[in-house]
Each structure stands twice: as structure tokens, then as C-alpha cells.
Scaffold this motif. Structure first.
Motif, PDB file in Angstrom:
ATOM      1  N   ARG A  57       0.405  -5.384  17.412  1.00 51.42           N
ATOM      2  CA  ARG A  57       0.731  -3.714  17.211  1.00 51.42           C
ATOM      3  C   ARG A  57       2.296  -4.230  16.431  1.00 51.42           C
ATOM      4  NH1 ARG A  57       5.078  -1.576  20.181  1.00 51.42           N
ATOM      5  NH2 ARG A  57       5.743  -2.173  22.029  1.00 51.42           N
ATOM      6  N   PHE A  63       1.675  -0.185  11.562  1.00 52.33           N
ATOM      7  CA  PHE A  63       1.030  -1.502  11.759  1.00 52.33           C
ATOM      8  C   PHE A  63       2.259  -2.630  10.722  1.00 52.33           C
ATOM      9  CE2 PHE A  63      -1.786  -5.567  11.441  1.00 52.33           C
ATOM     10  CZ  PHE A  63      -1.555  -6.016  12.592  1.00 52.33           C
ATOM     11  N   MET A 114      -3.869  -0.476  15.541  1.00 50.29           N
ATOM     12  CA  MET A 114      -3.272   0.164  14.046  1.00 50.29           C
ATOM     13  C   MET A 114      -3.291   1.622  13.500  1.00 50.29           C
ATOM     14  SD  MET A 114      -6.481  -2.331  12.259  1.00 50.29           S
ATOM     15  CE  MET A 114      -5.635  -1.670  10.587  1.00 50.29           C
ATOM     16  N   ALA A 118      -1.653   0.024   6.832  1.00 45.86           N
ATOM     17  CA  ALA A 118      -2.178  -1.686   6.787  1.00 45.86           C
ATOM     18  C   ALA A 118      -2.682  -1.949   5.530  1.00 45.86           C
ATOM     19  CB  ALA A 118      -3.118  -1.510   7.848  1.00 45.86           C
ATOM     20  N   ALA A 126      -4.817  -8.417   9.923  1.00 43.33           N
ATOM     21  CA  ALA A 126      -4.799  -7.395  10.887  1.00 43.33           C
ATOM     22  C   ALA A 126      -6.544  -7.630  11.066  1.00 43.33           C
ATOM     23  CB  ALA A 126      -5.299  -5.685  10.885  1.00 43.33           C
ATOM     24  N   ARG A 132     -10.620  -3.542  15.767  1.00 44.64           N
ATOM     25  CA  ARG A 132      -8.729  -3.397  15.813  1.00 44.64           C
ATOM     26  C   ARG A 132      -9.542  -1.717  15.967  1.00 44.64           C
ATOM     27  NH1 ARG A 132     -10.424  -7.057  12.628  1.00 44.64           N
ATOM     28  NH2 ARG A 132     -12.658  -6.841  12.456  1.00 44.64           N
TER      29      ARG A 132
END
Length: 266
Positions: A57, A63, A114, A118, A126, A132
Motif C-alpha cells: 500500500r 498509492f 490502491m 496509480a 500494482a 489489486r
């Protein structure tokens, strides 16, 4: 409480390790130090016989916002200022590809929680996770085209297993920002949860309650099924990126990005 002087933190709760990207003031933007911090934390977690799953994390508002902008000026110089990207110093990958591939290649499952954004390399990190979990307000982007480059942190090796080819092309060519619902539709996230960290921890606890030997064996088998041409794709990412970085169009993309204006190619 986090220590902002340490770019990556490792915490443990029973059989679950939590690896925390800890540059909240920079939205956990990627630097070489962040990557080596992730590498060290993951190695420690995997070396602990009690750890059976990992939650990944980001601390703070996001994220991971992608490559730290302080690197882009160096990227625009001949040779990218980042060395020869085709050098394989992490098995069949370079350091930046390792930032994403290490999670996929870890012997135990990794679940990414997330939130926020991102972007670019942050999305690629990720994508290396086994699962995810996204917050409803998450925004993601294959953002490299904004900077006149291509995804080269394992993204092409990882996305091909998750999304259709036309979707990957759309996201790569346009660098558009998409929301969590669209990311789920496209296959880039596994599920959406109001509290992605709580859900990731729940999933990790469920995984950790299974037979450790069987979980490790299942991950080895699943990786084996998907590994076709992986090394070739990673090398192609690096070769193609080296052809682009430092060219006049990429220089213009960097200048435009840093100045907050559209690039001009005429």
C-alpha cells in the motif's frame, strides 16, 4: 505512525506482512531509493517463515504517482541519465522493471491496496501484485506517453495478461486517466472496495490461513503458465525506450510536462 525519512516501511501482523510506500509528501513517487527499499522489504518478508502473504500500500493521499518528476530532466539527456536500460541487473530485468516484477515473482501472494492515483510506473508496480483492490475514487493512467516515452517497468509483460490488446493500445496511446470502475471493466484491478486496505488485509488473512506449501505451489504454477516470452518482452521494453529517450520529441514532451503546457511537434 510512519517515518518519512524511510521511503519504504515493513510491518507485520501475524502471518501477513505489510509493505508501505512511505513518501507521502511526493505521493510515493518512484526513485531508485524507493525501488531498493521495496526490494529490501520484500526480501525480508519472504525470508520470514511466518509470513504467508503481503499487503502492498501507499501512505498518504495516493498509492503511487509514478516516476518522481525530478527524474524527468535527467531522462531527457542523451543516455537518459539513468544508465543503459538494457543492462539486466535483476535477473532478466533492470532495476525499474524489477519494481513491478518483484511482486509477481515473490514466492508468496501479494495484494495491492490502491487509493488516490496509480500513474505510470505506479500502475505498473500494482500490476505486479497477485490482486489489486481499488478505492472507488482511484484514478489510473498509463501515463508514459505524456513524457514521450513508453511503459518500460514490466507494464507490457504484465498488462497483456489482464486487458485486451485494443484496451492496452488505447491506454498507452492516449495516456488518458480512467476511474476505478473503468479500470475494473478493463481488467486492471481485481475489485473495488470502499476501504481497499481493510479488504486487502482481509484477503491476505484468508490466503494466510491456507496451506503455506499449497499457496506457494499454486503461485509457482500460475506464474509458469503465464511466463511465455516474458524475458523477451522486458528486453524489448528497454531497447525501445532507449531509442526514444533524449530525442527531440521526447525533450519537448518533458519541457511541456514540466511547464504545464501541451507539447508542440511542428
Amino acid at each position: 505512525m510512519t517515518d518519512e525519512a524511510t521511503p519504504v516501511l515493513l510491518e507485520k501482523d501475524g502471518h501477513v506482512a505489510e509493505i508501505i510506500l512511505n513518501r507521502p509528501e511526493r505521493m510515493n513517487a518512484i526513485t531508485p531509493e524507493l525501488i531498493t527499499g521495496m526490494e529490501a522489504a520484500l526480501e525480508r518478508a519472504c525470508a520470514d517463515a511466518q509470513v504467508r502473504a503481503v499487503v502492498l500500500r501507499g501512505e498518504g493521499r495516493a498509492f503511487c504517482a509514478g516516476l518522481d518528476k525530478s527524474n524527468f530532466a535527467r531522462m531527457a539527456q542523451p543516455g537518459a541519465g539513468l544508465g543503459d536500460l538494457t543492462v539486466r541487473d535483476r535477473g532478466d530485468a533492470n532495476l525499474f522493471q524489477h519494481a513491478a516484477m518483484m511482486w509477481r515473482r515473490a514466492p508468496i501472494p501479494v495484494i495491492a491496496a490502491m487509493h488516490g492515483v496509480a500513474l505510470g510506473g505506479g500502475l505498473q508496480i500494482a500490476l505486479g501484485a497477485d490482486m489489486r483492490v481499488a478505492a472507488p475514487d482511484l484514478r489510473v493512467s498509463v501515463m508514459e506517453m505524456k513524457w514521450g516515452i513508453v511503459p518500460d517497468m514490466g507494464g507490457m509483460a504484465l498488462m497483456r495478461r489482464l486487458a485486451r490488446g485494443d484496451v492496452i493500445r488505447r491506454l498507452t496511446y492516449t495516456a488518458e486517466m480512467i476511474d476505478a470502475a473503468k479500470a475494473l471493466e478493463f481488467g486492471l484491478v481485481t475489485e473495488i472496495a470502499d476501504d481497499p486496505l481493510a479488504r486487502a488485509r482481509q484477503l491476505a488473512a484468508t490466503v494466510a490461513a491456507q496451506s503455506p506449501a499449497a499457496i506457494r505451489a499454486a503461485k509457482r504454477l500460475l506464474n509458469l503458465v503465464e511466463e511465455d516470452r516474458e524475458a523477451e518482452i522486458l528486453m524489448a521494453e528497454s531497447r525501445i525506450q532507449m531509442e526514444i529517450i533524449g530525442g527531440p520529441e521526447q525533450l519537448e514532451c518533458v519541457r511541456a510536462g514540466l511547464e504545464g503546457r501541451p507539447p508542440r511537434f511542428d
